[in-house]
Design a protein around this motif. Structure first.
Motif, mmCIF file in Angstrom:
data_model
loop_
_atom_site.group_PDB
_atom_site.id
_atom_site.type_symbol
_atom_site.label_atom_id
_atom_site.label_comp_id
_atom_site.label_asym_id
_atom_site.label_seq_id
_atom_site.Cartn_x
_atom_site.Cartn_y
_atom_site.Cartn_z
ATOM 1 N N GLU A 66 0.840 -1.208 0.000
ATOM 2 C CA GLU A 66 0.000 0.000 0.000
ATOM 3 C C GLU A 66 0.872 1.254 0.000
ATOM 4 O OE1 GLU A 66 -4.010 -1.605 2.297
ATOM 5 O OE2 GLU A 66 -2.256 -1.026 3.491
ATOM 6 N N HIS A 67 1.951 1.228 0.768
ATOM 7 C CA HIS A 67 2.877 2.370 0.753
ATOM 8 C C HIS A 67 3.452 2.560 -0.654
ATOM 9 C CE1 HIS A 67 2.836 3.369 4.956
ATOM 10 N NE2 HIS A 67 3.269 2.175 5.338
ATOM 11 N N LEU A 68 3.867 1.466 -1.275
ATOM 12 C CA LEU A 68 4.437 1.557 -2.625
ATOM 13 C C LEU A 68 3.423 2.168 -3.587
ATOM 14 C CD1 LEU A 68 6.650 1.056 -4.718
ATOM 15 C CD2 LEU A 68 5.764 -1.297 -4.956
ATOM 16 N N ARG A 69 2.193 1.686 -3.567
ATOM 17 C CA ARG A 69 1.168 2.234 -4.472
ATOM 18 C C ARG A 69 0.927 3.722 -4.193
ATOM 19 N NH1 ARG A 69 -1.309 -2.713 -3.355
ATOM 20 N NH2 ARG A 69 -2.852 -1.722 -2.016
ATOM 21 N N ASP A 70 0.875 4.090 -2.927
ATOM 22 C CA ASP A 70 0.660 5.499 -2.565
ATOM 23 C C ASP A 70 1.818 6.360 -3.074
ATOM 24 O OD1 ASP A 70 -0.853 7.596 -1.333
ATOM 25 O OD2 ASP A 70 0.550 7.547 0.353
ATOM 26 N N TRP A 71 3.044 5.884 -2.891
ATOM 27 C CA TRP A 71 4.210 6.659 -3.327
ATOM 28 C C TRP A 71 4.316 6.709 -4.847
ATOM 29 C CZ3 TRP A 71 7.661 3.823 0.751
ATOM 30 C CH2 TRP A 71 7.352 4.323 2.023
ATOM 31 N N LEU A 72 3.836 5.665 -5.522
ATOM 32 C CA LEU A 72 3.781 5.702 -6.993
ATOM 33 C C LEU A 72 2.785 6.780 -7.447
ATOM 34 C CD1 LEU A 72 3.861 1.875 -7.754
ATOM 35 C CD2 LEU A 72 5.568 3.558 -8.537
ATOM 36 N N ARG A 73 1.633 6.869 -6.747
ATOM 37 C CA ARG A 73 0.658 7.922 -7.086
ATOM 38 C C ARG A 73 1.250 9.309 -6.827
ATOM 39 N NH1 ARG A 73 -2.742 4.115 -4.727
ATOM 40 N NH2 ARG A 73 -2.693 5.191 -2.718
ATOM 41 N N ASP A 74 1.977 9.454 -5.704
ATOM 42 C CA ASP A 74 2.638 10.733 -5.412
ATOM 43 C C ASP A 74 3.634 11.095 -6.509
ATOM 44 O OD1 ASP A 74 1.263 10.871 -2.988
ATOM 45 O OD2 ASP A 74 2.994 10.229 -1.788
ATOM 46 N N ALA A 75 4.429 10.104 -6.927
ATOM 47 C CA ALA A 75 5.434 10.352 -7.972
ATOM 48 C C ALA A 75 4.760 10.712 -9.287
ATOM 49 C CB ALA A 75 6.336 9.131 -8.138
ATOM 50 N N SER A 124 -3.770 9.148 -8.914
ATOM 51 C CA SER A 124 -4.738 9.912 -8.141
ATOM 52 C C SER A 124 -5.065 11.201 -8.886
ATOM 53 C CB SER A 124 -4.162 10.239 -6.763
ATOM 54 O OG SER A 124 -4.968 11.196 -6.116
ATOM 55 N N THR A 125 -6.279 11.311 -9.360
ATOM 56 C CA THR A 125 -6.697 12.517 -10.072
ATOM 57 C C THR A 125 -6.561 13.737 -9.180
ATOM 58 O OG1 THR A 125 -8.233 11.202 -11.375
ATOM 59 C CG2 THR A 125 -8.602 13.582 -11.343
ATOM 60 N N LEU A 126 -6.921 13.589 -7.917
ATOM 61 C CA LEU A 126 -6.844 14.716 -6.979
ATOM 62 C C LEU A 126 -5.397 15.172 -6.801
ATOM 63 C CD1 LEU A 126 -8.346 16.617 -5.120
ATOM 64 C CD2 LEU A 126 -8.149 14.916 -3.317
ATOM 65 N N LYS A 127 -4.474 14.222 -6.602
ATOM 66 C CA LYS A 127 -3.065 14.583 -6.443
ATOM 67 C C LYS A 127 -2.514 15.201 -7.724
ATOM 68 C CE LYS A 127 -1.800 11.303 -2.830
ATOM 69 N NZ LYS A 127 -0.964 10.173 -2.447
ATOM 70 N N SER A 163 12.557 10.885 -4.622
ATOM 71 C CA SER A 163 11.332 10.102 -4.767
ATOM 72 C C SER A 163 11.616 8.765 -5.442
ATOM 73 C CB SER A 163 10.301 10.898 -5.573
ATOM 74 O OG SER A 163 9.121 10.145 -5.744
ATOM 75 N N TYR A 164 12.374 8.786 -6.533
ATOM 76 C CA TYR A 164 12.676 7.529 -7.226
ATOM 77 C C TYR A 164 13.573 6.623 -6.384
ATOM 78 C CZ TYR A 164 10.159 8.906 -11.363
ATOM 79 O OH TYR A 164 9.155 9.254 -12.222
ATOM 80 N N THR A 165 14.454 7.204 -5.596
ATOM 81 C CA THR A 165 15.299 6.411 -4.702
ATOM 82 C C THR A 165 14.428 5.671 -3.684
ATOM 83 O OG1 THR A 165 17.135 7.952 -5.018
ATOM 84 C CG2 THR A 165 17.230 6.525 -3.083
ATOM 85 N N ILE A 166 13.438 6.355 -3.147
ATOM 86 C CA ILE A 166 12.497 5.752 -2.201
ATOM 87 C C ILE A 166 11.671 4.663 -2.890
ATOM 88 C CG2 ILE A 166 10.372 6.229 -0.888
ATOM 89 C CD1 ILE A 166 11.759 9.003 -0.226
ATOM 90 N N LEU A 167 11.182 4.956 -4.100
ATOM 91 C CA LEU A 167 10.384 3.965 -4.828
ATOM 92 C C LEU A 167 11.189 2.698 -5.115
ATOM 93 C CD1 LEU A 167 8.431 6.262 -7.296
ATOM 94 C CD2 LEU A 167 7.459 4.853 -5.461
ATOM 95 N N ILE A 168 12.445 2.858 -5.478
ATOM 96 C CA ILE A 168 13.299 1.698 -5.753
ATOM 97 C C ILE A 168 13.442 0.837 -4.500
ATOM 98 C CG2 ILE A 168 15.680 1.014 -6.307
ATOM 99 C CD1 ILE A 168 15.681 3.593 -8.180
ATOM 100 N N ALA A 169 13.704 1.481 -3.375
ATOM 101 C CA ALA A 169 13.846 0.739 -2.112
ATOM 102 C C ALA A 169 12.536 0.048 -1.736
ATOM 103 C CB ALA A 169 14.302 1.678 -0.998
#
Length: 169
Positions: A6-15, A69-72, A111-117
């Motif tokens: 869930e964190h990964l999906r949320d951070w992908l939406r943020d990115a 996320s359309t809102l984001k 952001s991409y460094t976090i997503l990779i981890a």
């Protein structure tokens, strides 16, 4: 409590929202920097990369059964629009834009460094690989900006000095 997936999906939406914001900011800047062709050309190149990065993120989300996320996305674009609009009213827009771009590139790198981890933590090799591609592109853009900031600043100062003497910016 959220799972790692869930964190990964949320951070992908943020990115994804971040990439849409970057696209809006760079497009607005590109439309107004006629006196700096190398910067404009590099921005146009990076806008194309940014669109590809957003598509990579969309594919990761779709594979994980989610979407952006359309809102984001809207919030990010609104912030970028405001920044672009504000740039119209300052004489040193190219310098402020370069400063903001350099800072934003480093935000994207983080952001991409976090997503990779996170992708590694959940065993998602495809997301990791796609984010590594985007990370390399963001690092290249940040390096280009860092290399060109001194010359850009000097060119701006010369143009501003000429403007003070009755020239045209």
């Amino acid at each position: 409590m959220a799972t790692n997936e869930e964190h990964l999906r949320d951070w992908l939406r943020d990115a994804h929202a971040m990439e849409r914001q970057a696209e809006t900011m760079m497009t607005a800047m590109c439309e107004r920097i006629e006196n700096y062709p190398p910067v404009r050309d590099k921005l146009r190149e990076h806008i194309a990369e940014t669109r590809t990065q957003a598509q990579r993120l969309e594919s990761c989300l779709a594979r994980l059964g989610d979407d952006s996320s359309t809102l984001k996305d809207l919030a990010g674009r609104a912030a970028a629009f405001g920044q672009g609009l504000g740039g119209m009213f300052v004489s040193d827009e190219i310098i402020k834009g370069a400063l903001a771009s350099f800072a934003f590139e480093n935000l994207e790198i983080a952001s991409y460094t976090i997503l990779i981890a996170a992708a590694e933590a959940v065993g998602d090799a495809e997301t990791r690989d796609l984010c590594e591609q985007s990370l390399r592109e963001e690092q290249a853009m940040a390096a280009w900006l860092a290399e060109h900031l001194p010359a850009l600043t000097k060119k701006y100062l010369v143009r501003d000095e000429v403007m003070e003497e009755g020239g045209k910016r």
